[in-house]
Design a protein around this motif. Structure first.
Motif, mmCIF file in Angstrom:
data_model
loop_
_atom_site.group_PDB
_atom_site.id
_atom_site.type_symbol
_atom_site.label_atom_id
_atom_site.label_comp_id
_atom_site.label_asym_id
_atom_site.label_seq_id
_atom_site.Cartn_x
_atom_site.Cartn_y
_atom_site.Cartn_z
ATOM 1 N N ASP A 102 15.573 -12.517 26.420
ATOM 2 C CA ASP A 102 14.377 -13.357 26.325
ATOM 3 C C ASP A 102 13.117 -12.639 26.797
ATOM 4 O O ASP A 102 12.008 -13.174 26.647
ATOM 5 C CB ASP A 102 14.556 -14.632 27.160
ATOM 6 N N LEU A 103 13.262 -11.453 27.379
ATOM 7 C CA LEU A 103 12.096 -10.742 27.894
ATOM 8 C C LEU A 103 11.233 -10.196 26.758
ATOM 9 O O LEU A 103 11.741 -9.709 25.748
ATOM 10 C CB LEU A 103 12.535 -9.591 28.797
ATOM 11 N N THR A 104 9.909 -10.276 26.943
ATOM 12 C CA THR A 104 8.935 -9.750 25.985
ATOM 13 C C THR A 104 7.914 -8.909 26.758
ATOM 14 O O THR A 104 7.881 -8.943 28.002
ATOM 15 C CB THR A 104 8.203 -10.889 25.261
ATOM 16 N N PRO A 105 7.059 -8.165 26.056
ATOM 17 C CA PRO A 105 6.024 -7.395 26.758
ATOM 18 C C PRO A 105 5.143 -8.252 27.670
ATOM 19 O O PRO A 105 4.587 -7.734 28.649
ATOM 20 C CB PRO A 105 5.212 -6.777 25.610
ATOM 21 N N MET A 122 19.124 -1.167 34.602
ATOM 22 C CA MET A 122 18.106 -0.880 35.604
ATOM 23 C C MET A 122 16.783 -1.546 35.233
ATOM 24 O O MET A 122 16.358 -1.523 34.071
ATOM 25 C CB MET A 122 17.909 0.622 35.752
ATOM 26 N N LEU A 123 16.127 -2.120 36.234
ATOM 27 C CA LEU A 123 14.866 -2.831 35.991
ATOM 28 C C LEU A 123 13.814 -1.892 35.405
ATOM 29 O O LEU A 123 13.073 -2.279 34.490
ATOM 30 C CB LEU A 123 14.359 -3.452 37.295
ATOM 31 N N ASP A 124 13.722 -0.670 35.881
ATOM 32 C CA ASP A 124 12.743 0.275 35.339
ATOM 33 C C ASP A 124 13.000 0.555 33.860
ATOM 34 O O ASP A 124 12.044 0.721 33.081
ATOM 35 C CB ASP A 124 12.785 1.590 36.130
ATOM 36 N N ASP A 125 14.281 0.617 33.466
ATOM 37 C CA ASP A 125 14.596 0.841 32.055
ATOM 38 C C ASP A 125 14.158 -0.343 31.199
ATOM 39 O O ASP A 125 13.658 -0.166 30.075
ATOM 40 C CB ASP A 125 16.104 1.073 31.873
ATOM 41 N N LEU A 126 14.333 -1.547 31.706
ATOM 42 C CA LEU A 126 13.894 -2.736 30.965
ATOM 43 C C LEU A 126 12.379 -2.732 30.783
ATOM 44 O O LEU A 126 11.869 -3.052 29.704
ATOM 45 C CB LEU A 126 14.330 -4.003 31.703
ATOM 46 N N ILE A 127 11.658 -2.367 31.849
ATOM 47 C CA ILE A 127 10.199 -2.313 31.759
ATOM 48 C C ILE A 127 9.769 -1.279 30.715
ATOM 49 O O ILE A 127 8.878 -1.540 29.892
ATOM 50 C CB ILE A 127 9.593 -1.982 33.140
ATOM 51 N N THR A 128 10.415 -0.113 30.720
ATOM 52 C CA THR A 128 10.074 0.927 29.747
ATOM 53 C C THR A 128 10.315 0.465 28.318
ATOM 54 O O THR A 128 9.470 0.676 27.426
ATOM 55 C CB THR A 128 10.901 2.198 30.019
ATOM 56 N N LEU A 129 11.441 -0.187 28.060
ATOM 57 C CA LEU A 129 11.745 -0.669 26.715
ATOM 58 C C LEU A 129 10.764 -1.752 26.275
ATOM 59 O O LEU A 129 10.412 -1.848 25.093
ATOM 60 C CB LEU A 129 13.181 -1.187 26.651
ATOM 61 N N LEU A 130 10.310 -2.561 27.216
ATOM 62 C CA LEU A 130 9.309 -3.571 26.876
ATOM 63 C C LEU A 130 7.960 -2.917 26.573
ATOM 64 O O LEU A 130 7.219 -3.363 25.691
ATOM 65 C CB LEU A 130 9.167 -4.581 28.016
ATOM 66 N N PRO A 162 6.990 -3.769 20.218
ATOM 67 C CA PRO A 162 5.767 -4.226 19.544
ATOM 68 C C PRO A 162 5.128 -5.373 20.329
ATOM 69 O O PRO A 162 5.826 -6.142 20.996
ATOM 70 C CB PRO A 162 6.263 -4.684 18.175
ATOM 71 N N SER A 163 3.817 -5.469 20.238
ATOM 72 C CA SER A 163 3.107 -6.508 20.995
ATOM 73 C C SER A 163 3.411 -7.907 20.482
ATOM 74 O O SER A 163 3.260 -8.895 21.196
ATOM 75 C CB SER A 163 1.595 -6.259 20.937
ATOM 76 N N SER A 164 3.830 -8.009 19.218
ATOM 77 C CA SER A 164 4.220 -9.303 18.657
ATOM 78 C C SER A 164 5.584 -9.158 17.987
ATOM 79 O O SER A 164 5.981 -8.058 17.587
ATOM 80 C CB SER A 164 3.175 -9.786 17.643
ATOM 81 N N GLY A 165 6.283 -10.264 17.879
ATOM 82 C CA GLY A 165 7.620 -10.212 17.295
ATOM 83 C C GLY A 165 8.665 -9.910 18.347
ATOM 84 O O GLY A 165 8.362 -9.755 19.534
ATOM 85 N N PRO A 166 9.945 -9.805 17.935
ATOM 86 C CA PRO A 166 11.036 -9.576 18.892
ATOM 87 C C PRO A 166 10.877 -8.243 19.617
ATOM 88 O O PRO A 166 10.464 -7.246 19.029
ATOM 89 C CB PRO A 166 12.290 -9.580 18.003
ATOM 90 N N SER A 167 11.198 -8.228 20.898
ATOM 91 C CA SER A 167 11.154 -6.999 21.683
ATOM 92 C C SER A 167 12.363 -6.128 21.361
ATOM 93 O O SER A 167 13.322 -6.570 20.701
ATOM 94 C CB SER A 167 11.148 -7.329 23.178
ATOM 95 N N ILE A 168 12.329 -4.892 21.833
ATOM 96 C CA ILE A 168 13.495 -4.009 21.679
ATOM 97 C C ILE A 168 14.712 -4.624 22.354
ATOM 98 O O ILE A 168 15.837 -4.537 21.847
ATOM 99 C CB ILE A 168 13.184 -2.616 22.253
#
Length: 312
Positions: A199-202, A265-273, A277-283
């Motif tokens: 559910d995480l997005t940028p 890892m939380l840092d990896d999640l932040i990097t992938l976010l 893309p700024s809109s649409g589904p995240s990685i």
């Protein structure tokens, strides 16, 4: 436990009335055992674990020995069982956790069970996992909401940020708070809109960065442990579907929840976010996840039915 259930009395006399029925699982290396039984006529899980010995109290412990039973003597090697003198100010020998009443889900979770690797594509998520999450009994999150609302465990909160982008940091029940090397904290977010890392997005990057910085500052101030000694990670699949972050000392003995596949890892999640893309589904939403799943897990049969688990 629902609000209609009368409060459980926890005392030596009440625990003495616990009637064990079977061992769910045990780990000899950590002195940990989960036992199913009844307490106050309710199905109950008792978790017993030997506490971690504080390094600065080794001399005190050795001076406090009451009796030795040497069962191996082959110089230079000796093995012995030891009994401590009961003194009121010494560290406890056991950490005891109680789940009462224990649901069938609790019992399955803590039972020894065969595990299989699952390959969860976005399509499998839509077909199997999303429906499972939607059907997740929200009453099982009552204890989370009670913490966030300040109704329970208020004295254990180490840090609280109010608001929709807020969160709390508190000691995890897996940590007995006696050894810094076993440090284990949990961060619970205030918002109920994030159920898993999919559910995480940028738009959540500021929240995740805020969590990271608050953890580093709080752990340094409260326990004197630097950020370079901490692992911050998120489980997938999680035990409960309210977004939370695990904070563990790097010297803590690795448990199954810290292994590759379940821990991200939380840092990896932040990097992938940041790369999403700024809109649409995240990685994170589009990604395929491979992780271990127990045969007793509520997702197991659905995963097997759609071929997400292969049996060679």
């Amino acid at each position: 436990m629902s609000s209609s259930t009368s409060p459980l009395e926890v005392s030596t006399s009440s625990l003495a009335s616990f009637t064990p029925t079977r061992i769910l699982s045990e780990t000899t290396s950590t002195g940990s055992i989960y036992v199913l039984g009844t307490l106050h006529d309710l199905p109950t899980i008792i978790h017993l674990q030997k506490t971690v010995l504080e390094s600065e109290k080794v001399g005190e412990v050795l001076r406090g020995l009451e009796r030795l039973n040497v069962f191996l003597e082959n110089q230079p090697y000796f093995s012995t069982h030891a009994w401590l003198k009961p003194t009121p100010d010494r560290s406890p020998d056991l950490q005891i956790k109680i789940i009462c009443p224990a649901s069938e889900t609790h019992i399955k979770k803590y039972s020894q069970q065969e595990r299989w690797m699952v390959v969860e594509t976005p399509e499998v998520y839509e077909r199997v996992v999303l429906g499972y999450i939607d059907g997740f009994d929200e009453s099982r999150l009552g204890w989370v909401y009670a913490i966030l609302d300040g109704k329970k465990e208020a004295d254990r909160i180490l840090y609280r940020k109010q608001g929709e982008d807020g969160f709390v940091i508190l000691p995890d029940l897996k940590w007995d708070q006696t050894s810094m090397n076993a440090l284990y904290l949990t961060v619970l977010v205030q918002t109920r809109s994030i159920r898993s890392l999919r559910d995480l997005t940028p738009s959540h990057i500021p929240l995740l960065n805020s969590i990271k910085q608050a953890v580093y500052t709080t752990v340094k101030e409260k326990f004197g442990v630097g950020s370079n000694k901490l692992r911050l990670f998120v489980h997938y699949q999680p035990s409960y579907y309210h977004f939370h972050v695990h904070v563990v000392h790097i010297e803590a003995e690795p448990a199954s929840g810290m292994l590759v596949g379940q821990a991200h890892m939380l840092d990896d999640l932040i990097t992938l976010l940041e790369l999403s893309p700024s809109s649409g589904p995240s990685i994170l939403a589009q990604k395929t996840y491979t992780y271990p799943l127990g045969a007793e897990h509520g997702l197991f049969e659905g995963m097997k039915a759609v071929g997400a688990i292969t049996f060679d």
